[in-house]
Scaffold this motif. Structure first.
Motif, PDB file in Angstrom:
ATOM      1  N   PRO A   1       0.849  -1.195   0.000  1.00 20.05           N
ATOM      2  CA  PRO A   1       0.000   0.000   0.000  1.00 20.05           C
ATOM      3  C   PRO A   1       0.889   1.252   0.000  1.00 20.05           C
ATOM      4  N   ASN A   2       0.439   2.282  -0.670  1.00 21.97           N
ATOM      5  CA  ASN A   2       1.162   3.564  -0.722  1.00 21.97           C
ATOM      6  C   ASN A   2       2.427   3.549  -1.576  1.00 21.97           C
ATOM      7  N   ALA A   3       2.664   2.457  -2.319  1.00 18.47           N
ATOM      8  CA  ALA A   3       3.858   2.412  -3.164  1.00 18.47           C
ATOM      9  C   ALA A   3       3.754   3.408  -4.316  1.00 18.47           C
ATOM     10  N   GLY A   4       2.537   3.871  -4.580  1.00 12.64           N
ATOM     11  CA  GLY A   4       2.350   4.844  -5.666  1.00 12.64           C
ATOM     12  C   GLY A   4       1.778   4.218  -6.924  1.00 12.64           C
ATOM     13  N   LYS A   5       1.092   3.083  -6.769  1.00 14.52           N
ATOM     14  CA  LYS A   5       0.546   2.377  -7.937  1.00 14.52           C
ATOM     15  C   LYS A   5      -0.522   3.207  -8.641  1.00 14.52           C
ATOM     16  N   SER A   6      -1.447   3.751  -7.856  1.00 15.35           N
ATOM     17  CA  SER A   6      -2.542   4.511  -8.473  1.00 15.35           C
ATOM     18  C   SER A   6      -2.035   5.813  -9.088  1.00 15.35           C
ATOM     19  N   THR A   7      -1.078   6.418  -8.433  1.00 15.44           N
ATOM     20  CA  THR A   7      -0.488   7.643  -8.989  1.00 15.44           C
ATOM     21  C   THR A   7       0.148   7.328 -10.343  1.00 15.44           C
ATOM     22  N   PHE A   8       0.795   6.171 -10.424  1.00 18.56           N
ATOM     23  CA  PHE A   8       1.436   5.764 -11.674  1.00 18.56           C
ATOM     24  C   PHE A   8       0.399   5.534 -12.770  1.00 18.56           C
TER      25      PHE A   8
ATOM     26  N   ALA B   1      -2.962   3.748   3.617  1.00 18.80           N
ATOM     27  CA  ALA B   1      -2.960   2.417   3.017  1.00 18.80           C
ATOM     28  C   ALA B   1      -4.365   2.031   2.549  1.00 18.80           C
ATOM     29  N   PHE B   2      -4.416   1.247   1.498  1.00 11.75           N
ATOM     30  CA  PHE B   2      -5.679   0.740   0.947  1.00 11.75           C
ATOM     31  C   PHE B   2      -6.610   1.822   0.445  1.00 11.75           C
ATOM     32  N   THR B   3      -6.026   2.779  -0.228  1.00 16.04           N
ATOM     33  CA  THR B   3      -6.844   3.766  -0.920  1.00 16.04           C
ATOM     34  C   THR B   3      -7.607   3.032  -2.026  1.00 16.04           C
ATOM     35  N   THR B   4      -6.904   2.125  -2.684  1.00 18.52           N
ATOM     36  CA  THR B   4      -7.519   1.357  -3.767  1.00 18.52           C
ATOM     37  C   THR B   4      -8.113   0.079  -3.186  1.00 18.52           C
ATOM     38  N   LEU B   5      -9.416  -0.091  -3.382  1.00 16.59           N
ATOM     39  CA  LEU B   5     -10.052  -1.300  -2.851  1.00 16.59           C
ATOM     40  C   LEU B   5     -10.497  -2.244  -3.954  1.00 16.59           C
TER      41      LEU B   5
ATOM     42  N   ASN C   1      10.269   3.632  -6.779  1.00 14.53           N
ATOM     43  CA  ASN C   1       9.358   4.743  -7.084  1.00 14.53           C
ATOM     44  C   ASN C   1       9.578   5.926  -6.132  1.00 14.53           C
ATOM     45  N   LYS C   2       9.039   7.057  -6.531  1.00 13.42           N
ATOM     46  CA  LYS C   2       9.094   8.315  -5.760  1.00 13.42           C
ATOM     47  C   LYS C   2      10.520   8.874  -5.677  1.00 13.42           C
ATOM     48  N   ILE C   3      11.290   8.713  -6.748  1.00 15.06           N
ATOM     49  CA  ILE C   3      12.675   9.197  -6.704  1.00 15.06           C
ATOM     50  C   ILE C   3      12.771  10.717  -6.715  1.00 15.06           C
ATOM     51  N   ASP C   4      11.626  11.391  -6.916  1.00 16.39           N
ATOM     52  CA  ASP C   4      11.658  12.864  -6.831  1.00 16.39           C
ATOM     53  C   ASP C   4      12.028  13.322  -5.424  1.00 16.39           C
ATOM     54  N   THR C   5      11.939  12.417  -4.469  1.00 15.13           N
ATOM     55  CA  THR C   5      12.267  12.803  -3.089  1.00 15.13           C
ATOM     56  C   THR C   5      13.723  12.514  -2.730  1.00 15.13           C
TER      57      THR C   5
ATOM     58  N   GLY D   1       6.248   8.514 -10.272  1.00 14.53           N
ATOM     59  CA  GLY D   1       4.935   8.659 -10.903  1.00 14.53           C
ATOM     60  C   GLY D   1       4.450  10.092 -10.776  1.00 14.53           C
ATOM     61  N   ALA D   2       4.898  10.768  -9.741  1.00  8.35           N
ATOM     62  CA  ALA D   2       4.448  12.137  -9.504  1.00  8.35           C
ATOM     63  C   ALA D   2       5.136  13.138 -10.430  1.00  8.35           C
ATOM     64  N   SER D   3       6.451  13.022 -10.588  1.00 10.43           N
ATOM     65  CA  SER D   3       7.153  14.011 -11.416  1.00 10.43           C
ATOM     66  C   SER D   3       7.280  13.544 -12.868  1.00 10.43           C
TER      67      SER D   3
HETATM   68  N1  LIG Z   1       6.787  12.196  -3.712  1.00  7.89           N
HETATM   69  C1  LIG Z   1       6.040  11.291  -4.332  1.00  7.89           C
HETATM   70  N2  LIG Z   1       4.889  10.898  -3.787  1.00  7.89           N
HETATM   71  C2  LIG Z   1       4.147   9.986  -4.453  1.00  7.89           C
HETATM   72  C3  LIG Z   1       4.552   9.454  -5.709  1.00  7.89           C
HETATM   73  N3  LIG Z   1       3.621   8.569  -6.109  1.00  7.89           N
HETATM   74  C4  LIG Z   1       2.682   8.538  -5.153  1.00  7.89           C
HETATM   75  N4  LIG Z   1       2.988   9.402  -4.157  1.00  7.89           N
HETATM   76  C5  LIG Z   1       2.185   9.634  -2.929  1.00  7.89           C
HETATM   77  O1  LIG Z   1       2.134   8.427  -2.194  1.00  7.89           O
HETATM   78  C6  LIG Z   1       0.845   8.255  -1.586  1.00  7.89           C
HETATM   79  C7  LIG Z   1       0.232   6.942  -2.049  1.00  7.89           C
HETATM   80  O2  LIG Z   1      -0.013   7.015  -3.437  1.00  7.89           O
HETATM   81  P1  LIG Z   1      -1.038   6.043  -4.184  1.00  7.89           P
HETATM   82  O3  LIG Z   1      -0.831   6.253  -5.634  1.00  7.89           O
HETATM   83  O4  LIG Z   1      -2.398   6.207  -3.641  1.00  7.89           O
HETATM   84  O5  LIG Z   1      -0.456   4.633  -3.736  1.00  7.89           O
HETATM   85  P2  LIG Z   1      -1.055   3.170  -3.988  1.00  7.89           P
HETATM   86  O6  LIG Z   1       0.097   2.270  -4.202  1.00  7.89           O
HETATM   87  O7  LIG Z   1      -2.077   3.196  -5.065  1.00  7.89           O
HETATM   88  O8  LIG Z   1      -1.717   2.874  -2.586  1.00  7.89           O
HETATM   89  P3  LIG Z   1      -2.912   1.841  -2.216  1.00  7.89           P
HETATM   90  O9  LIG Z   1      -4.021   2.054  -3.196  1.00  7.89           O
HETATM   91  O10 LIG Z   1      -3.307   2.232  -0.852  1.00  7.89           O
HETATM   92  O11 LIG Z   1      -2.319   0.469  -2.303  1.00  7.89           O
HETATM   93  C8  LIG Z   1       0.047   9.473  -1.999  1.00  7.89           C
HETATM   94  O12 LIG Z   1       0.083  10.394  -0.952  1.00  7.89           O
HETATM   95  C9  LIG Z   1       0.766   9.990  -3.219  1.00  7.89           C
HETATM   96  O13 LIG Z   1       0.621  11.362  -3.388  1.00  7.89           O
HETATM   97  C10 LIG Z   1       5.788   9.926  -6.271  1.00  7.89           C
HETATM   98  O14 LIG Z   1       6.228   9.534  -7.357  1.00  7.89           O
HETATM   99  N5  LIG Z   1       6.483  10.833  -5.543  1.00  7.89           N
END
Ligand SMILES: Nc1nc2c(ncn2[C@@H]2O[C@H](COP(=O)(O)OP(=O)(O)OP(=O)(O)O)[C@@H](O)[C@H]2O)c(=O)[nH]1
Ligand SMILES: [Mg+2]
Length: 347
Positions: free
Chosen positions: A169-176, A191-195, A280-284, A310-312
């Protein structure tokens, strides 16, 4: 389920053209007989399955499809031109359903190139020439042309994902998936934004493929922890997995292994699927840290590691290149479903 792509459209075949009322008029010929030609037939509505289309998304914008009417008949026994057929192109695998409660199946387009004449255009009306009899030599009667048919139908397409996103959870899958497709997945810092699994279509370098975003996996998912692992069924048929690891996790190697263990516990050979491992999230992070964490992940996985955000958007194109390469492209006509032998459906 979100694995369905569907659209409701209105279709109408062309009306037949009216028959003509006309009499022959020539010098020296008195009382020339009737010579009004028949009207032309209206255009048919035809569905055609074509390779290379992946979704029904275009039907959200264009919902009305009407074939042209036939032209009227004319004097000198000329039949009106037929209205051109209207060919509606749909992806292979599209089903056409009635717009009633049962949504009964009306047609199923399973092979590329398959065509179904779905609504026939109305026949043209008769011209007055055709009403001539021995007792009525100068009829003024003519047919107006038969109306076309019209109806609302549902188009439905079962999508199969080519690539599946996995990670904690929170790995950034949905953002990607939001960054690379038309999907609008919910993103949250919990965690578990995506159900529920969700699909998106990636369009990259002139090719399209379908990617699935699924809920995060946690330790014990196979025993029901978190939202469990039932949804992994949705990625059993994927050709490749993209495993995202959050660079901000305390220990990326552990994060990686937890997910791998759950994939293994699930079975169905998920563990043997080709996988692309990505930090993922290497912008940080700064470059040095990216290199160090990538090395840790590479050691844990025994695979080359890609780095992205996925964000940048950093590194995203390179990941899409790799996914495309792994998915490959079946020759037109190759039927994966038969090859796999199963009739598992994600719905
Ligand atoms: N800095 C940064 N934050 C990110 C990135 N991708 C996602 N996030 C943040 O990470 C958090 C989780 O992102 P989601 O895309 O919801 O992650 P997920 O893997 O779909 O999470 P679940 O659906 O809960 O499994 C959010 O607050 C996003 O804004 C990224 O590339 N960089
Ligand atoms: Mg999510």
């Amino acid at each position: 389920m979100h694995f369905l792509d569907q659209a409701k459209i209105f279709i109408k075949s062309g009306d037949g053209g009216p028959g003509a009322v006309s009499f022959r008029r020539e010098k020296y010929i008195e009382y020339g007989g009737p010579d009004g030609g028949n009207g032309g037939k209206g255009g048919d509505v035809i569905f055609e399955a074509v390779a290379g289309l992946n979704t029904l998304i275009d039907f959200r914008y264009t919902q009305h499809f009407k074939a042209k009417r036939g032209s009227p008949g004319a004097g000198r026994d000329r039949t009106g031109a037929g209205g051109p057929d209207l060919v509606i192109q749909v992806p292979v695998g599209t089903q056409i359903l009635a717009d009633d409660e049962e949504r009964s199946l009306l047609a199923d387009l399973t092979k590329a190139g398959e065509r179904i004449v779905f609504l026939r255009g109305g026949d043209g009306g008769r011209g007055n020439a055709s009403y001539k009899t021995s007792t009525n030599r100068a009829p003024r009667q003519h047919g107006p042309g038969w109306p076309g048919e019209e109806m609302w139908v549902w188009l439905r397409l079962k999508l199969l994902a080519d690539a599946g996103l996995v990670g904690l959870p929170n790995a950034g899958k949905s953002t990607f998936i939001n960054a690379v497709t038309n999907a609008q997945a919910k993103v949250g810092s919990y965690a578990f934004t995506t159900l529920r699994p969700q699909l998106g279509v990636v369009s990259h370098k002139g090719q399209e493929f379908v990617i699935a975003d699924i809920p995060g996996l946690i330790e014990g998912a196979a025993e029901g922890a978190g939202v469990g692992d039932r949804f992994l069924g949705h990625i059993e048929r994927c050709r490749v997995l993209l495993h995202l690891v959050d660079a901000n996790d305390t220990d990326v190697a552990t994060s990686y292994r937890i997910v791998r263990d759950e994939l293994e516990a699930y079975g169905a050979d998920l563990i043997d699927k080709p996988v692309i491992v990505a930090l993922n999230k290497i912008d940080t992070l700064d470059d040095e840290l990216i290199a160090a964490l990538s090395a840790e992940l590479a050691a844990a996985s025994g695979l080359p590691v890609m780095a992205l955000s996925g964000a940048s958007g950093a590194g995203v194109d390179a990941v899409l290149d790799k996914l495309l390469e792994a998915i490959g492209h079946p020759e037109p006509g190759e039927d994966e479903d038969e090859e796999a032998g199963g009739d598992w459906s994600p719905i």
